[in-house]
Motif scaffolding. Structure first.
Motif, PDB file in Angstrom:
ATOM      1  N   LEU A  15       0.831  -1.201   0.000  1.00 26.69           N
ATOM      2  CA  LEU A  15       0.000   0.000   0.000  1.00 26.69           C
ATOM      3  C   LEU A  15       0.869   1.255   0.000  1.00 26.69           C
ATOM      4  N   ALA A  16       1.938   1.238   0.775  1.00 27.38           N
ATOM      5  CA  ALA A  16       2.834   2.397   0.839  1.00 27.38           C
ATOM      6  C   ALA A  16       3.440   2.692  -0.525  1.00 27.38           C
ATOM      7  N   ARG A  17       3.827   1.667  -1.253  1.00 21.45           N
ATOM      8  CA  ARG A  17       4.421   1.874  -2.579  1.00 21.45           C
ATOM      9  C   ARG A  17       3.415   2.497  -3.545  1.00 21.45           C
ATOM     10  N   LEU A  18       2.174   2.041  -3.459  1.00 21.00           N
ATOM     11  CA  LEU A  18       1.152   2.607  -4.340  1.00 21.00           C
ATOM     12  C   LEU A  18       0.828   4.046  -3.956  1.00 21.00           C
ATOM     13  N   ALA A  52      11.931   1.064   0.230  1.00 22.00           N
ATOM     14  CA  ALA A  52      10.710   1.830  -0.068  1.00 22.00           C
ATOM     15  C   ALA A  52      10.795   3.237   0.522  1.00 22.00           C
ATOM     16  N   ARG A  53      11.282   3.339   1.748  1.00 21.57           N
ATOM     17  CA  ARG A  53      11.444   4.665   2.367  1.00 21.57           C
ATOM     18  C   ARG A  53      12.475   5.492   1.608  1.00 21.57           C
ATOM     19  N   ALA A  54      13.566   4.850   1.217  1.00 24.97           N
ATOM     20  CA  ALA A  54      14.600   5.559   0.469  1.00 24.97           C
ATOM     21  C   ALA A  54      14.068   6.050  -0.872  1.00 24.97           C
ATOM     22  N   ASP A  55      13.254   5.240  -1.538  1.00 27.62           N
ATOM     23  CA  ASP A  55      12.659   5.651  -2.817  1.00 27.62           C
ATOM     24  C   ASP A  55      11.828   6.920  -2.641  1.00 27.62           C
ATOM     25  N   ASP A  79       3.763  11.504   2.325  1.00 30.22           N
ATOM     26  CA  ASP A  79       3.679  11.539   3.783  1.00 30.22           C
ATOM     27  C   ASP A  79       2.867  10.356   4.321  1.00 30.22           C
ATOM     28  N   GLU A  80       1.775  10.068   3.643  1.00 31.15           N
ATOM     29  CA  GLU A  80       0.938   8.938   4.060  1.00 31.15           C
ATOM     30  C   GLU A  80       1.702   7.625   3.913  1.00 31.15           C
ATOM     31  N   ALA A  81       2.474   7.528   2.837  1.00 35.37           N
ATOM     32  CA  ALA A  81       3.249   6.310   2.599  1.00 35.37           C
ATOM     33  C   ALA A  81       4.331   6.127   3.662  1.00 35.37           C
ATOM     34  N   LEU A  82       5.044   7.213   3.973  1.00 36.35           N
ATOM     35  CA  LEU A  82       6.095   7.137   4.991  1.00 36.35           C
ATOM     36  C   LEU A  82       5.521   6.766   6.359  1.00 36.35           C
ATOM     37  N   LYS A  83       4.370   7.321   6.673  1.00 40.70           N
ATOM     38  CA  LYS A  83       3.730   7.018   7.952  1.00 40.70           C
ATOM     39  C   LYS A  83       3.358   5.545   8.032  1.00 40.70           C
TER      40      LYS A  83
END
Length: 222
Positions: free
Chosen positions: A141-144, A169-172, A152-156
């Motif tokens: 979900l974070a990647r999408l 994923a965080r680095a991307d 911000d939502e993805a990092l959270k």
């Protein structure tokens, strides 16, 4: 037989009759209750078994529909309409949580492959994952979300997870939002914990190079 013995037997029989008279209803009720519990338990076992069997059949139906859609896409054709599959997955959600989660993950993958990213996000958000699946669901979900610009939502969602996939994923996301220094740190950290023969290692090394980093030598990464 002695008179005294006859009187004792008569007295005992009278006591038994009186006891049954006073307690017979309760005794019968207790027996009836016991039988009800036994038959009720057997019915519940059969009901549960039938539900599990039905859930498995519905899961197999959803899988077959997804296989058909995926096969259509692999053949160079437009993926089949996934609306019917969505309905099948929704039905599973009310029957069996595990089957519903597995089917939803596959549905989201098929939606992404058909270019329906926002629908895939909605599918993943609707999942109520078990502890074993939560990390997988959150990462996908974070990647999408990141692809949709919701960084911000993805990092959270990724949080402070330290596995290699989450670090990458965080680095991307950090690289995409203009934070190459932080991205380099995370790419390096991911490579340090990644097996030298890992198939995704070369891709992560390229990403590290793109943000100005130098991939560690194999000896340094182990």
């Amino acid at each position: 037989m002695a008179i005294d013995d006859l009187l004792d037997e008569h007295e005992q029989s009278e006591r038994v009759r009186n006891w049954l008279k006073n307690n017979g209803a309760g005794l019968i009720g207790g027996i009836a209750l016991g039988l009800a519990v036994i038959f009720g338990w057997q019915w519940w076992d059969r009901h549960q078994a039938q539900q599990k069997q039905q859930a498995f059949q519905d899961y197999a139906t959803a899988q077959a529909s997804l296989d058909k859609a995926t096969a259509a896409g692999a053949g160079g054709q437009k993926l089949a309409d996934l609306k019917s599959v969505q309905a099948e997955v929704a039905k599973l959600a009310a029957e069996n949580e595990l089957y519903a989660n597995l089917a939803a993950l596959r549905l989201a993958k098929a939606q992404v492959e058909s270019g329906k990213r926002d629908e895939a996000i909605a599918t993943l958000k609707a999942i109520k994952p078990t502890a074993e699946l939560k990390a997988v669901v959150d990462l996908r979900l974070a990647r999408l979300l990141a692809d949709a610009g919701k960084h911000d939502e993805a990092l959270k969602l990724i949080g402070n997870a330290t596995d290699a996939d989450s670090l990458v994923a965080r680095a991307d996301i950090l690289a995409a939002t203009g934070k190459p220094e932080q991205a380099r740190e995370l790419y390096l950290k991911a490579l340090t914990g990644m097996d030298v023969a890992a198939p995704q290692r070369r891709l992560v090394e390229l990403k590290l190079t793109d943000v100005g980093g130098t991939p560690p030598k194999p000896a340094e990464a182990t």
